[in-house]
Design a protein around this motif. Sequence first.
Motif, short mmCIF file in Angstrom:
data_model
loop_
_atom_site.label_atom_id
_atom_site.label_comp_id
_atom_site.label_asym_id
_atom_site.label_seq_id
_atom_site.Cartn_x
_atom_site.Cartn_y
_atom_site.Cartn_z
N ALA A 186 -2.76 37.25 13.20
CA ALA A 186 -1.69 37.95 12.48
C ALA A 186 -0.37 37.19 12.60
O ALA A 186 -0.04 36.64 13.65
N GLN A 187 0.37 37.19 11.51
CA GLN A 187 1.71 36.60 11.49
C GLN A 187 2.74 37.65 11.91
O GLN A 187 2.48 38.85 11.79
N PRO A 188 3.90 37.26 12.41
CA PRO A 188 4.94 38.23 12.80
C PRO A 188 5.28 39.18 11.65
O PRO A 188 5.54 38.75 10.52
N GLY A 189 5.25 40.48 11.94
CA GLY A 189 5.57 41.49 10.93
C GLY A 189 4.40 41.90 10.06
O GLY A 189 4.51 42.85 9.28
N GLU A 190 3.26 41.22 10.18
CA GLU A 190 2.10 41.54 9.35
C GLU A 190 1.44 42.82 9.85
O GLU A 190 1.38 43.09 11.05
N VAL A 191 0.92 43.62 8.91
CA VAL A 191 0.31 44.91 9.24
C VAL A 191 -1.15 44.90 8.81
O VAL A 191 -1.47 44.45 7.71
N ILE A 192 -2.03 45.38 9.65
CA ILE A 192 -3.44 45.42 9.33
C ILE A 192 -3.70 46.46 8.23
O ILE A 192 -3.22 47.60 8.29
N ARG A 193 -4.47 46.04 7.21
CA ARG A 193 -4.83 46.94 6.10
C ARG A 193 -6.29 46.76 5.72
O ARG A 193 -6.69 47.13 4.62
N THR A 194 -7.08 46.21 6.60
CA THR A 194 -8.48 45.94 6.30
C THR A 194 -9.39 46.83 7.13
O THR A 194 -8.98 47.40 8.15
N GLY A 195 -10.66 46.93 6.70
CA GLY A 195 -11.64 47.72 7.43
C GLY A 195 -11.24 49.18 7.49
O GLY A 195 -10.71 49.75 6.53
N LYS A 200 7.17 55.41 14.23
CA LYS A 200 8.58 55.03 14.34
C LYS A 200 8.71 53.60 14.87
O LYS A 200 9.50 52.81 14.35
N ARG A 201 7.92 53.29 15.88
CA ARG A 201 7.98 51.94 16.46
C ARG A 201 7.49 50.90 15.45
O ARG A 201 8.07 49.81 15.34
N SER A 202 6.43 51.22 14.69
CA SER A 202 5.90 50.28 13.71
C SER A 202 6.92 50.01 12.61
O SER A 202 7.08 48.86 12.16
N LEU A 203 7.63 51.05 12.17
CA LEU A 203 8.65 50.86 11.13
C LEU A 203 9.79 49.99 11.63
O LEU A 203 10.35 49.18 10.88
N GLU A 204 10.16 50.16 12.91
CA GLU A 204 11.26 49.37 13.48
C GLU A 204 10.88 47.90 13.62
O GLU A 204 11.72 47.02 13.43
N ARG A 205 9.62 47.63 13.91
CA ARG A 205 9.19 46.26 14.18
C ARG A 205 8.59 45.57 12.96
O ARG A 205 8.57 44.34 12.89
N ARG A 206 8.09 46.36 12.01
CA ARG A 206 7.41 45.77 10.84
C ARG A 206 7.88 46.50 9.58
O ARG A 206 7.34 47.56 9.23
N PRO A 207 8.83 45.98 8.84
CA PRO A 207 9.32 46.63 7.62
C PRO A 207 8.21 46.90 6.61
O PRO A 207 8.28 47.88 5.85
N ALA A 208 7.17 46.05 6.59
CA ALA A 208 6.07 46.23 5.64
C ALA A 208 5.28 47.50 5.92
O ALA A 208 4.47 47.92 5.07
N TYR A 209 5.50 48.11 7.08
CA TYR A 209 4.73 49.32 7.43
C TYR A 209 5.09 50.49 6.50
O TYR A 209 4.28 51.40 6.33
#
Length: 287
Positions: free
Chosen positions: A196-205, A261-270
């Motif tokens: 995973a790249q920085p800020g990337e969010v898992i959307r598979t499986g 909340k933590r995911s939104l703060e660390r990953r805008p794509a979330y």
Amino acid sequence: MTERDRALAIIWFAYAVAIAAGAVTLWLVPGEPLWRALVADVVATIVIWLFSRAYRNSSFYDAYWSVIPPLLGFYWWWAAGAPSDPRAGIVLALVCFWAVRLTYNWAHHWTGLQHEDWRYPMVRERHPRMALFTDFFGIHLFPTIQVFLGCLPLYAAVSFGGPLNWLDAVAIVVTLGAILIEMIADIQLRGFLKTAQPGEVIRTGLWGWSRHPNYFGEISFWVGLMLFGLAAYPEGWWWLILGAIAMTVMFATVSIPMMEKRSLERRPAYAEVMRDIPMLVPRPPRR
């Protein structure tokens, strides 16, 4: 031996001391097996809390969630005279499978005594003057009570005999399915994090069907135990459902909101993930 191996050895020593203290409590405390198990569980929790304070790391408690239920189940089974009915064997096997998998997953990701779950400091820092109080009651004792409530159906399933029925079949499907969902979700997340790249969010499986498939699996596991308890002792429905309700409320109102909340703060794509993928109950991804 690496530093991580030494840290794990300290953790397992703490659990050995806690389990020994619980066993002594079972021997000393009179009364019904259910009451004695609760007192022993609280005593063991206090031991783990003391280790947490000694090492200034409340993640000593992390594996307690998965280590204690099989011990409770086997104690209640033994206290009931070690019945040989198939329900007891099936539910104990499933609980052991769940416990070994979840404990292994924790140990695999745990990096050492320098690591503490990111949520624990947040809990303590809300009321700094009461940090010791919130650490014991909020991080240690409260989850112990929750897990104990979740194990009440386990007590019913191994203590009350009787033939298997249709509800047992549903319980087997739900409980085993829940464990497999958790296992697959953890394997998929582990594989994703390797590249995973920085800020990337898992959307598979499974993560494309639910934003928290591991939490969905965990809730479903406790629902499956509830079904086993209802199959064994339906007249006790009012106390057998407490654990599954408590687990659902905790994940839906505390664990998931904190994680989101933590995911939104660390990953805008979330934010886009929240729009496209359901929070908990899986459904096919939108096209």
